[in-house]
Design an enzyme around this catalytic site. Sequence first.
Site, PDB file in Angstrom:
ATOM      1  N   ARG A  74       0.877  -1.191   0.000  1.00 29.26           N
ATOM      2  CA  ARG A  74       0.000   0.000   0.000  1.00 29.26           C
ATOM      3  C   ARG A  74       0.906   1.229   0.000  1.00 29.26           C
ATOM      4  NH1 ARG A  74      -2.432   0.923   5.546  1.00 29.26           N
ATOM      5  NH2 ARG A  74      -0.840   2.543   5.525  1.00 29.26           N
TER       6      ARG A  74
ATOM      7  N   HIS B 224      -3.538   4.506   4.861  1.00 29.18           N
ATOM      8  CA  HIS B 224      -4.737   3.654   4.806  1.00 29.18           C
ATOM      9  C   HIS B 224      -5.877   4.361   4.057  1.00 29.18           C
ATOM     10  CE1 HIS B 224      -7.828   0.852   5.990  1.00 29.18           C
ATOM     11  NE2 HIS B 224      -8.512   1.833   6.558  1.00 29.18           N
TER      12      HIS B 224
ATOM     13  N   TYR C 103       3.730   5.383  11.635  1.00 31.91           N
ATOM     14  CA  TYR C 103       3.975   3.967  11.954  1.00 31.91           C
ATOM     15  C   TYR C 103       4.795   3.212  10.921  1.00 31.91           C
ATOM     16  CZ  TYR C 103      -0.205   3.490   8.983  1.00 31.91           C
ATOM     17  OH  TYR C 103      -1.096   3.577   7.953  1.00 31.91           O
TER      18      TYR C 103
HETATM   19  C1  LIG Z   1     -15.313  -6.088  11.214  1.00 29.89           C
HETATM   20  C2  LIG Z   1     -14.447  -4.866  11.141  1.00 29.89           C
HETATM   21  N1  LIG Z   1     -13.509  -4.641  12.092  1.00 29.89           N
HETATM   22  C3  LIG Z   1     -12.732  -3.541  12.042  1.00 29.89           C
HETATM   23  C4  LIG Z   1     -12.890  -2.635  11.037  1.00 29.89           C
HETATM   24  C5  LIG Z   1     -12.017  -1.387  10.994  1.00 29.89           C
HETATM   25  N2  LIG Z   1     -11.067  -1.471   9.877  1.00 29.89           N
HETATM   26  C6  LIG Z   1     -11.317  -0.861   8.690  1.00 29.89           C
HETATM   27  S1  LIG Z   1     -10.125  -1.140   7.572  1.00 29.89           S
HETATM   28  C7  LIG Z   1      -9.226  -2.064   8.647  1.00 29.89           C
HETATM   29  C8  LIG Z   1      -7.903  -2.666   8.221  1.00 29.89           C
HETATM   30  C9  LIG Z   1      -8.057  -3.752   7.210  1.00 29.89           C
HETATM   31  O1  LIG Z   1      -6.814  -4.118   6.695  1.00 29.89           O
HETATM   32  P1  LIG Z   1      -6.654  -5.129   5.500  1.00 29.89           P
HETATM   33  O2  LIG Z   1      -7.619  -6.242   5.626  1.00 29.89           O
HETATM   34  O3  LIG Z   1      -5.227  -5.486   5.432  1.00 29.89           O
HETATM   35  O4  LIG Z   1      -7.104  -4.302   4.213  1.00 29.89           O
HETATM   36  P2  LIG Z   1      -6.462  -2.978   3.576  1.00 29.89           P
HETATM   37  O5  LIG Z   1      -7.129  -1.807   4.236  1.00 29.89           O
HETATM   38  O6  LIG Z   1      -5.010  -3.014   3.823  1.00 29.89           O
HETATM   39  O7  LIG Z   1      -6.813  -3.041   2.133  1.00 29.89           O
HETATM   40  C10 LIG Z   1      -9.865  -2.142   9.884  1.00 29.89           C
HETATM   41  C11 LIG Z   1      -9.328  -2.851  11.059  1.00 29.89           C
HETATM   42  C12 LIG Z   1     -13.873  -2.898  10.062  1.00 29.89           C
HETATM   43  N3  LIG Z   1     -14.061  -2.083   9.032  1.00 29.89           N
HETATM   44  N4  LIG Z   1     -14.634  -4.013  10.128  1.00 29.89           N
END
Ligand SMILES: Cc1ncc(C[n+]2csc(CCOP(=O)(O)OP(=O)(O)O)c2C)c(N)n1
Length: 401
Positions: free
Chosen positions: A293, A297, A306
């Site tokens: 990425r 985020h 971080y």
């Molecule tokens: C069930 C749930 N828990 C927590 C969140 C908060 N949250 C949003 S994005 C994220 C990180 C996800 O990371 P990843 O799966 O690696 O996907 P990326 O954003 O890197 O594409 C989190 C913890 C959420 N959206 N849904």
Amino acid sequence: MGPPHVQEVPAVTTTPQAVRRASPRTRRPATPATPDPTAGLLPRTEPVRLLNPDGTPLPPRDDYPEPPVEALREMYRRMVVGRRFDAQATALTKQGRLAVYPSSRGQEACQVGGVVAVRDTDWVFPTYRESMALTARGIDPVEVLTLLRGDWHCGYDPTRVHTAPQCTPLATQCVHAAGLAYGESYQGRDTVALAFIGDGATSEGDFHEGVNFAAVFKAPVVYFVQNNKYAISVPLSRQTAAPSLAYKGVGYGVPSEQVDGNDPVAVLAVLTRAVEHARSGKGPFLVEAHTYRMEAHTNADDASRYRDPDEVEAWRDRDPVARLETYLRARDVLDDAAVAAIAEEAEAYAADLRERMNAQPAVDPLSLFDHVYAEPTPQLVEQREQVRAELAAARDSEGDA
Ligand SMILES: Cc1ncc(C[n+]2csc(CCOP(=O)(O)OP(=O)(O)O)c2C)c(N)n1
Ligand SMILES: [Mg+2]
């Protein structure tokens, strides 16, 4: 006389122990080797790669033949337009036109490779990260950004474009994809479901439930993990102790593969095989793409808090767009004129998006309550009334001013 394969017992001439040692009868017959129950399920120990990071080709391999060059050229076009779309969407957050935008810059090979590998009649199950994939699938970018503008839950008609709404609750799309794929195969159609998922979301229960269901019922799903190394601020090392996220398939009896996610040629080759596997009735397939990425985020996050900028710089050298461009130029299917024409197309695409996103959409806040339940709950009825009263009061005070 016994059956022919039983040998005759020789006469006893020494101690019973010696006989036991010497007698062919007491020798254990060689047990046939137990077939390896994980055969065909485990990913290769190294991610599949067909291009070096500088775009020079690696020797061809039998397990993953190179996709047709026309498909790669089309992938390049969509990746360039996709990157421009992504930059434009980020700019729209700064202009207040979008509430939030999760960029997928650096993940173009996965975003575009995913949708190029499937048919228009297949179903795609995206997350919030997949806006670029959806535009590469041909969905109107204004419709794609409707969710992030906050106008409506989903701006496109999922049944028309065979694409589910983008999921923000992590991994929920994994069970949706399993259900849809099972339903389609149950009705005799050869539809494949492609579920995008992030590295962090593979820790969610819904990922495991979806993969398990798909495996047991042989639902034709390709689970496509984009391992971009972070889940917001949580690095992969704090996310999992698994040797690779692709190994999560074997526990469910699901074959898997890992691929260099910044190598567009390898991504398309691996996904093409995974889709064929699912379509041929063999059940789900799990692919882990190692990518990165490049941005924070979302625009609301400060990644410098971080992660080390040197790490980001190191990944710049593996840029998937430049990598594919170098390769296609060397294959003589791309030249300066074609590159310039595609860049111009990308600019026009962004200008059109900018223009249309400047129009203020007409939104009825009360529509938020529509379609939640066939029969609204008493709580929803009450909340709807509260919003209606607040809007009316705001209108009145505007009128007084
Ligand atoms: C069930 C749930 N828990 C927590 C969140 C908060 N949250 C949003 S994005 C994220 C990180 C996800 O990371 P990843 O799966 O690696 O996907 P990326 O954003 O890197 O594409 C989190 C913890 C959420 N959206 N849904
Ligand atoms: Mg991630």
